[in-house]
Enzyme design. Sequence first.
Site, PDB file in Angstrom:
ATOM      1  N   GLN A   1      48.722  29.525 151.806  1.00 29.92           N
ATOM      2  CA  GLN A   1      47.472  28.917 151.352  1.00 29.92           C
ATOM      3  C   GLN A   1      47.538  27.393 151.324  1.00 29.92           C
ATOM      4  OE1 GLN A   1      47.097  31.763 147.809  1.00 29.92           O
ATOM      5  NE2 GLN A   1      44.981  31.295 148.394  1.00 29.92           N
TER       6      GLN A   1
ATOM      7  N   CYS B   1      39.492  34.335 145.736  1.00 27.83           N
ATOM      8  CA  CYS B   1      40.637  33.783 146.436  1.00 27.83           C
ATOM      9  C   CYS B   1      40.417  32.300 146.685  1.00 27.83           C
ATOM     10  CB  CYS B   1      40.835  34.513 147.765  1.00 27.83           C
ATOM     11  SG  CYS B   1      42.237  33.926 148.730  1.00 27.83           S
TER      12      CYS B   1
END
Length: 190
Positions: free
Chosen positions: A51, A99
């Site tokens: 990420q 998310c």
Amino acid sequence: MAIRPVVIHGNPVLHRPAAPVTEFNDELKQLIEDMYETMDAAHGVGLAAPQIGVGLRIFTYQMDNEDGVPARGVVINPVLTLGKISTADPDPHEEEEGCLSFPGYGFPLKRAEWVTVNGFDADGNPLRFEATGWFARCMQHETDHLDGKLYVNRLNEHWSKKAKKVIRREGWNLDGRSWMPGIDPDPFGH
């Protein structure tokens, strides 16, 4: 320590399996500190290395739990053993996930209610613990990132159609999108 940009759906690092961590050194510990700082600035409960654009099998988490596991930690090279996942439709009020790499949106998803987590800590010491409920959900969500999946890849047909509309509308089918925690507006309104 440094806050790093969070990459958004469409970045190739999010859509391919991450490489195992093979060296437990100062560079790894610096990455972990950066991940904690980024996760905190983003108000996340977890953050996987992909990420922030790093293709390694590592994630951090910050989540109170009833499993006797420290509320803040790191898991390196995780392997999960999952309980059964219900085939019922997910409850849109009780089972919604979000998310940081799909910022500002949430969709319901069924997950296993318990998992056994095996992996390593920042020093290369073995970890093993059980996680239940939302903590188990967090472990599954972050490990999915390390396998090249986002939670939206696991949605049922109804919710998957809605997520695909978001991807098209936001332009998240292309590389190059990111947001900077602590600078850009918080996509989840924390």
